[in-house]
Design an enzyme around this catalytic site. Sequence first.
Site, short mmCIF file in Angstrom:
data_model
loop_
_atom_site.label_atom_id
_atom_site.label_comp_id
_atom_site.label_asym_id
_atom_site.label_seq_id
_atom_site.Cartn_x
_atom_site.Cartn_y
_atom_site.Cartn_z
N ARG A 137 6.16 -0.58 -10.19
CA ARG A 137 5.34 0.18 -9.23
C ARG A 137 4.80 1.47 -9.84
NH1 ARG A 137 6.08 -3.74 -8.07
NH2 ARG A 137 6.90 -4.75 -6.24
N SER A 171 5.77 -1.44 2.10
CA SER A 171 7.02 -0.76 1.72
C SER A 171 6.78 0.74 1.67
CB SER A 171 7.49 -1.22 0.35
OG SER A 171 7.67 -2.60 0.35
N GLU A 204 7.01 5.39 -1.66
CA GLU A 204 6.09 4.60 -2.50
C GLU A 204 4.63 5.03 -2.34
OE1 GLU A 204 6.36 0.12 -2.96
OE2 GLU A 204 4.33 0.34 -2.19
C1 LIG Z 1 1.31 -4.53 5.06
C2 LIG Z 1 1.28 -4.05 3.62
C3 LIG Z 1 1.92 -4.79 2.64
C4 LIG Z 1 1.93 -4.36 1.31
N1 LIG Z 1 2.59 -5.12 0.38
C5 LIG Z 1 2.64 -4.71 -0.90
C6 LIG Z 1 3.34 -5.49 -1.90
O1 LIG Z 1 3.90 -6.54 -1.61
N2 LIG Z 1 3.37 -5.02 -3.17
C7 LIG Z 1 2.74 -3.87 -3.54
O2 LIG Z 1 2.81 -3.52 -4.73
N3 LIG Z 1 2.06 -3.12 -2.63
C8 LIG Z 1 2.00 -3.51 -1.34
N4 LIG Z 1 1.35 -2.76 -0.40
C9 LIG Z 1 0.72 -1.49 -0.83
C10 LIG Z 1 -0.81 -1.59 -1.09
O3 LIG Z 1 -1.37 -2.70 -0.44
C11 LIG Z 1 -1.12 -1.66 -2.57
O4 LIG Z 1 -0.59 -0.56 -3.25
C12 LIG Z 1 -2.64 -1.72 -2.84
O5 LIG Z 1 -2.90 -1.92 -4.21
C13 LIG Z 1 -3.38 -0.45 -2.37
O6 LIG Z 1 -4.75 -0.72 -2.45
P1 LIG Z 1 -5.82 0.17 -1.69
O7 LIG Z 1 -7.16 -0.27 -2.14
O8 LIG Z 1 -5.57 0.14 -0.24
O9 LIG Z 1 -5.50 1.60 -2.30
P2 LIG Z 1 -5.55 3.06 -1.59
O10 LIG Z 1 -4.42 3.13 -0.62
O11 LIG Z 1 -6.93 3.28 -1.07
O12 LIG Z 1 -5.27 3.98 -2.82
C14 LIG Z 1 -3.98 4.02 -3.43
C15 LIG Z 1 -4.06 4.92 -4.67
O13 LIG Z 1 -4.85 4.29 -5.66
C16 LIG Z 1 -5.94 5.17 -6.04
N5 LIG Z 1 -7.10 4.34 -6.29
C17 LIG Z 1 -7.67 3.44 -5.44
N6 LIG Z 1 -8.71 2.85 -6.03
C18 LIG Z 1 -8.81 3.38 -7.28
C19 LIG Z 1 -9.70 3.17 -8.38
N7 LIG Z 1 -10.69 2.29 -8.33
N8 LIG Z 1 -9.50 3.91 -9.50
C20 LIG Z 1 -8.49 4.80 -9.58
N9 LIG Z 1 -7.63 5.05 -8.57
C21 LIG Z 1 -7.77 4.33 -7.45
C22 LIG Z 1 -6.14 6.09 -4.87
O14 LIG Z 1 -6.77 7.29 -5.29
C23 LIG Z 1 -4.72 6.28 -4.40
O15 LIG Z 1 -4.09 7.24 -5.20
C24 LIG Z 1 1.30 -3.16 0.95
C25 LIG Z 1 0.63 -2.41 1.95
C26 LIG Z 1 0.62 -2.85 3.26
C27 LIG Z 1 -0.10 -2.05 4.31
#
Ligand SMILES: Cc1cc2nc3c(=O)[nH]c(=O)nc-3n(C[C@H](O)[C@H](O)[C@H](O)COP(=O)(O)OP(=O)(O)OC[C@H]3O[C@@H](n4cnc5c(N)ncnc54)[C@H](O)[C@@H]3O)c2cc1C
Length: 340
Positions: free
Chosen positions: A165, A239, A335
């Site tokens: 992570r 998480s 996380e």
């Molecule tokens: C119901 C649920 C289940 C989930 N299950 C999992 C799981 O099983 N495993 C897991 O690892 N995660 C899980 N997650 C967490 C999440 O889905 C992941 O971390 C996902 O990759 C976040 O993507 P996002 O586009 O929503 O990022 P955001 O929440 O929009 O951003 C997260 C971070 O990434 C940065 N970021 C986003 N895009 C870019 C880019 N293009 N370049 C540089 N930085 C960037 C942002 O600035 C921020 O710091 C879960 C979340 C939810 C709500």
Amino acid sequence: MDIRTDIPLKSYTTMKLGGPARFMGEAQTPQDIATIYHNARPKNLPIFILGGGSNLIVRDEGYPGIVVRNLIKGFTVIEDTPQYTTFEIGAGENWDETVKRTVELHLTGIEALSAIPGTVGAAPVQNIGAYGQEVADSLISLQAYDSQEDRFVVLQNIDCGFSYRHSIFRGEAEGRYVITSVQLKLWKANPTPPFYKALEEYFALYSITLFTPEAIRDAVIQIRKDKLPDPTLQPNTGSFFKNAIIEKWQLEDLKPTYEDIPFYDLGNGTYKIPTGWLIERAGLKGKLLHGMRVHDKNCLVLINEAATGYSDLAAARDEIIATVRDTFRIMIEQEPLEIQ
Ligand SMILES: Cc1cc2nc3c(=O)[nH]c(=O)nc-3n(C[C@H](O)[C@H](O)[C@H](O)COP(=O)(O)OP(=O)(O)OC[C@H]3O[C@@H](n4cnc5c(N)ncnc54)[C@H](O)[C@@H]3O)c2cc1C
């Protein structure tokens, strides 16, 4: 490019909390990213890159600069051989749609990462992982705008500092790179056992013996449906805590009191302990703390049921961390990242 002002960020995050962004823009191309940085620099405005907002906590004060929604699309085959296919995928593509498309092509590598919300560009940031796979296992390289050097760069897998992570993008290089596309290498094969315990149990229950990428994706989607609340109905970030990594002596210290403590040997003298188990055994399962509910099926998840703002979330988080620390002498960590 259209820049809007005073945009409530809670509508853009799955936790549905926090204040407004002073400005918000949308990037459709890598060049848009560079342009936003060029325009913001003379005004000293900070920039935050937003994906799907599913791993993000916004504080009540919101964000004083420009929040950029990454909408860069693209799904291109770079190399196709009898053994594997390599893709270049735009950072603004939806992650689960991407998994679906590659599984439909019968490719293995990311099928266990099905149903994770968010964008492709955010996947490397915390090296998303689930059911025995991590994006780092399939990522060859990524393209990013380096805001420090004001140029586009290609970072190879090894440059990204991936671990559990974690990556440089949420470590030493946080805020420096904007990921614009990723290159994934996926294999023309069926995944082979042993699988993650929950998957093995699912296959045994439904007498599944042909382990195709499609079978893994279907199983993961079903398992997740049972265990994880849908963020569109019950606001959450998946998480909320990372699993705990502890030393051998800490595990030995706990075993006499907690004979059933689950652990995974990470092979380097450290052990991963499921934080959900720690929270449950600390007596917090299903509890409502400051408007935040500890999910009764998966204690790693906090649901925003009635929090009035970030301070409620922070109070609930700190109470859980303190209770786990006092019970097990283990410090657990949040996380999701916080926008600041
Ligand atoms: C119901 C649920 C289940 C989930 N299950 C999992 C799981 O099983 N495993 C897991 O690892 N995660 C899980 N997650 C967490 C999440 O889905 C992941 O971390 C996902 O990759 C976040 O993507 P996002 O586009 O929503 O990022 P955001 O929440 O929009 O951003 C997260 C971070 O990434 C940065 N970021 C986003 N895009 C870019 C880019 N293009 N370049 C540089 N930085 C960037 C942002 O600035 C921020 O710091 C879960 C979340 C939810 C709500």
